[in-house]
Motif scaffolding. Structure first.
Motif, short mmCIF file in Angstrom:
data_model
loop_
_atom_site.label_atom_id
_atom_site.label_comp_id
_atom_site.label_asym_id
_atom_site.label_seq_id
_atom_site.Cartn_x
_atom_site.Cartn_y
_atom_site.Cartn_z
N LEU A 11 0.86 -1.18 0.00
CA LEU A 11 0.00 0.00 0.00
C LEU A 11 0.90 1.24 0.00
N ARG A 12 0.82 2.02 -1.04
CA ARG A 12 1.72 3.18 -1.28
C ARG A 12 3.18 2.77 -1.03
N ASN A 13 3.91 3.46 -0.12
CA ASN A 13 5.31 3.05 0.03
C ASN A 13 5.51 2.00 1.13
N LEU A 14 4.39 1.45 1.66
CA LEU A 14 4.51 0.42 2.70
C LEU A 14 4.47 -0.96 2.03
N GLU A 31 9.83 11.49 9.02
CA GLU A 31 10.05 12.66 8.17
C GLU A 31 8.96 12.76 7.11
N ASN A 32 8.94 13.89 6.42
CA ASN A 32 8.01 14.05 5.29
C ASN A 32 8.25 12.94 4.28
N GLY A 33 7.16 12.37 3.80
CA GLY A 33 7.27 11.36 2.75
C GLY A 33 7.69 9.99 3.25
N SER A 34 7.75 9.79 4.59
CA SER A 34 8.22 8.50 5.10
C SER A 34 7.13 7.41 5.04
N GLY A 35 5.85 7.82 5.12
CA GLY A 35 4.77 6.82 5.04
C GLY A 35 3.77 6.90 6.20
N LYS A 36 3.79 7.99 6.95
CA LYS A 36 2.90 8.11 8.13
C LYS A 36 1.42 8.14 7.73
N THR A 37 1.11 9.02 6.76
CA THR A 37 -0.30 9.13 6.35
C THR A 37 -0.76 7.83 5.68
N SER A 38 0.18 7.17 4.98
CA SER A 38 -0.17 5.89 4.34
C SER A 38 -0.55 4.85 5.39
N LEU A 39 0.14 4.87 6.54
CA LEU A 39 -0.18 3.95 7.63
C LEU A 39 -1.60 4.22 8.15
N PHE A 52 -9.40 7.83 2.64
CA PHE A 52 -9.81 9.21 2.89
C PHE A 52 -9.02 10.18 2.01
N ARG A 53 -8.02 9.63 1.25
CA ARG A 53 -7.17 10.51 0.44
C ARG A 53 -7.59 10.54 -1.01
N ASP A 54 -8.13 9.42 -1.45
CA ASP A 54 -8.38 9.23 -2.88
C ASP A 54 -9.78 8.70 -3.08
N SER A 58 -8.04 2.17 -5.42
CA SER A 58 -6.97 1.42 -6.08
C SER A 58 -5.73 2.30 -6.34
N ASN A 59 -5.86 3.62 -6.22
CA ASN A 59 -4.67 4.49 -6.34
C ASN A 59 -3.68 4.25 -5.21
N ALA A 60 -4.15 3.59 -4.14
CA ALA A 60 -3.25 3.31 -3.02
C ALA A 60 -2.37 2.08 -3.28
N VAL A 61 -2.67 1.33 -4.35
CA VAL A 61 -1.80 0.19 -4.69
C VAL A 61 -0.41 0.72 -5.04
N GLN A 62 0.60 0.08 -4.47
CA GLN A 62 1.98 0.53 -4.70
C GLN A 62 2.31 0.51 -6.19
N ARG A 63 2.95 1.57 -6.65
CA ARG A 63 3.33 1.62 -8.08
C ARG A 63 4.14 0.38 -8.44
N GLY A 64 3.77 -0.24 -9.56
CA GLY A 64 4.48 -1.44 -10.02
C GLY A 64 3.89 -2.74 -9.46
N THR A 328 3.11 12.71 13.51
CA THR A 328 3.77 14.01 13.59
C THR A 328 5.16 13.91 12.94
N THR A 329 5.66 15.06 12.51
CA THR A 329 7.06 15.11 12.05
C THR A 329 7.95 15.64 13.19
N ASP A 330 7.32 15.98 14.31
CA ASP A 330 8.05 16.60 15.42
C ASP A 330 8.68 15.51 16.30
N1 LIG Z 1 0.76 4.51 -5.12
C1 LIG Z 1 1.95 4.75 -4.59
N2 LIG Z 1 2.98 3.86 -4.74
C2 LIG Z 1 4.17 4.07 -4.18
N3 LIG Z 1 4.47 5.15 -3.44
C3 LIG Z 1 3.50 6.07 -3.25
C4 LIG Z 1 2.21 5.93 -3.83
N4 LIG Z 1 1.46 7.00 -3.46
C5 LIG Z 1 2.27 7.78 -2.72
N5 LIG Z 1 3.48 7.23 -2.59
C6 LIG Z 1 4.67 7.72 -1.84
O1 LIG Z 1 4.54 7.28 -0.50
C7 LIG Z 1 5.37 8.08 0.31
C8 LIG Z 1 4.73 8.27 1.66
O2 LIG Z 1 3.67 9.18 1.59
P1 LIG Z 1 2.91 9.67 2.88
O3 LIG Z 1 1.94 10.68 2.42
O4 LIG Z 1 2.40 8.50 3.62
O5 LIG Z 1 4.09 10.35 3.72
P2 LIG Z 1 4.03 11.12 5.11
O6 LIG Z 1 5.00 10.46 6.02
O7 LIG Z 1 2.64 11.22 5.56
O8 LIG Z 1 4.59 12.55 4.69
P3 LIG Z 1 4.21 14.03 5.24
O9 LIG Z 1 4.94 14.22 6.53
O10 LIG Z 1 4.76 14.92 4.19
O11 LIG Z 1 2.76 14.13 5.37
C9 LIG Z 1 5.64 9.35 -0.46
O12 LIG Z 1 6.99 9.38 -0.81
C10 LIG Z 1 4.76 9.22 -1.69
O13 LIG Z 1 5.34 9.79 -2.83
#
Ligand SMILES: Nc1ncnc2c1ncn2[C@@H]1O[C@H](COP(=O)(O)OP(=O)(O)OP(=O)(O)O)[C@@H](O)[C@H]1O
Ligand SMILES: [Mg+2]
Length: 351
Positions: A11-14, A31-39, A52-54, A58-64, A328-330
């Motif tokens: 699921l996304r980057n997880l 950190e930003n982009g680490s995967g917190k919101t994806s969790l 809640f994002r999309d 199916s957009n949450a399926v990891q690319r590839g 949080t990023t803090d």
């Molecule tokens: N479908 C996808 N497949 C693979 N990676 C994805 C997909 N959608 C988003 N990502 C990547 O997943 C990563 C994590 O995103 P996420 O929004 O969970 O980060 P975050 O930790 O919440 O960041 P922030 O602190 O900026 O909110 C990002 O690098 C994003 O580009």
């Protein structure tokens, strides 16, 4: 019931993640982009079967990859349940205890989940539909017959509007059905709203939001009229406008201070606190009426809150005793071991 195990794949980057959360607080740092919101998105999917994002889950399926799966195990020794959601471009499969289910509402009934994001102030700032959805989500959880009447009302409303657009001559045959189903919806909403309002004021006081806030329910048409009379009397106007102008589908919750709209007065931080109070209130009403625990997700807790208010909200979350996941990023933000667990997310790996 709280989740005691959550497993996420692709699921996304997880890619491959498993956590054993605390039944109380779960603080997710990274950190930003680490995967917190994806969790959080994955946990939300376990409760709602959608993202809640999309709009397109199916957009949450990891690319590839071709699909993602999320699995959650909940409960105590004697009352366990397991939920599975898998999704690909072809569709979404839901299961409870290994049995396939076809309705999202069954999944939603199983686990009440709410999310607060930096966008959640829309609950006060935006149009009425978001508040109606919020209210109805609570009513759905506490009133077993609500969904049935809501379905009947929506179906009759869409038929009546279709008649008004095409040949208005048959529009009034739907008035009776709208009256019958709409009156029940109104009755359920009114009972629920009174409880929600009472809880909201308690929650606001606990969060020290010191506004003289007036909260009122608008049922969607003038109070002194029945739905049937309002529809019969309003037929000429509805024909003119080609839609049903009033009814439970126009209900709203009004927030006012000194007769002015709250969003003109409240600061961003205070709006966020009122939003928290609303979600806590909703969780408490559902708990008191059904004994079901709502799981709370909070994305970017610290956004727009000062240090004191962050502390206040965390202390309140501890008091509430709901299972809560907040990000949080803090890195300075910490919680005590006895109230929860802390997770660190880095490049899609949760530890
Ligand atoms: N479908 C996808 N497949 C693979 N990676 C994805 C997909 N959608 C988003 N990502 C990547 O997943 C990563 C994590 O995103 P996420 O929004 O969970 O980060 P975050 O930790 O919440 O960041 P922030 O602190 O900026 O909110 C990002 O690098 C994003 O580009
Ligand atoms: Mg994020």
């Amino acid at each position: 019931m709280a989740f005691d195990l959550i497993r996420i794949n692709d699921l996304r980057n997880l890619t491959n993640c498993e956590i054993a959360p605390h039944t109380g607080l779960n603080l997710i740092k990274g950190e930003n982009g680490s995967g917190k919101t994806s969790l959080l998105e994955a946990i939300y999917i376990l409760g709602r079967g959608r993202s809640f994002r999309d709009k397109q889950i199916s957009n949450a399926v990891q690319r590839g990859k071709s699909s993602f799966t999320v699995f959650g195990k909940k409960g105590s020794k004697f009352n366990k349940s397991a939920i599975g959601v898998s999704c690909s471009k072809k569709g979404t499969n839901l299961s409870i205890d290994g049995e396939k289910i076809s309705k999202l509402s069954l999944l939603a009934k199983e686990t009440p989940i709410h999310i607060v994001t930096p966008k959640s102030q829309e609950l006060i700032e935006d149009g009425s539909s978001v508040r109606r959805r919020f209210l109805d989500w609570g009513v759905f959880h506490v009133e077993p017959l609500y969904q049935q009447f809501s379905f009947r009302y929506q179906r009759a409303l869409s038929q009546r509007n279709k008649s008004l657009r095409e040949s208005w001559k048959t529009a009034n045959i739907w008035n009776k059905e709208l009256h019958e189903s709409g009156s029940k919806i109104q009755e359920y909403r009114e009972i629920y709203f009174e409880r929600l309002k009472e809880q909201l004021l308690i929650q606001m006081e606990m969060l020290e939001v010191k506004y003289d806030l007036e909260v009122a329910f608008y049922q969607g048409w003038p109070k002194e009229q029945t739905i049937k009379k309002m529809l019969d009397d309003g037929m000429a106007g509805d024909k003119n406008r080609k839609f049903t102008r009033m009814g439970p589908h126009r209900a709203d919750i009004n927030f006012k201070i000194k007769s002015d709209k709250f969003n003109k007065w409240g600061s961003r931080g205070h709006l966020k606190l009122v939003v928290f109070a609303l979600f806590f209130a909703q969780a408490n009403v559902i708990k008191s009426m059904t004994n079901k625990e709502t799981i709370l997700l909070v994305d970017d807790l610290t956004a727009e809150l000062d240090e004191k208010n962050v502390e206040r909200v965390i202390a309140h979350m501890i008091n509430q005793k709901n299972q809560t996941f907040f990000t949080t990023t803090d890195y300075r933000l910490c919680i005590e071991r006895n109230v929860g667990k802390m997770f660190h997310v880095e490049h899609g790996v949760v530890s």
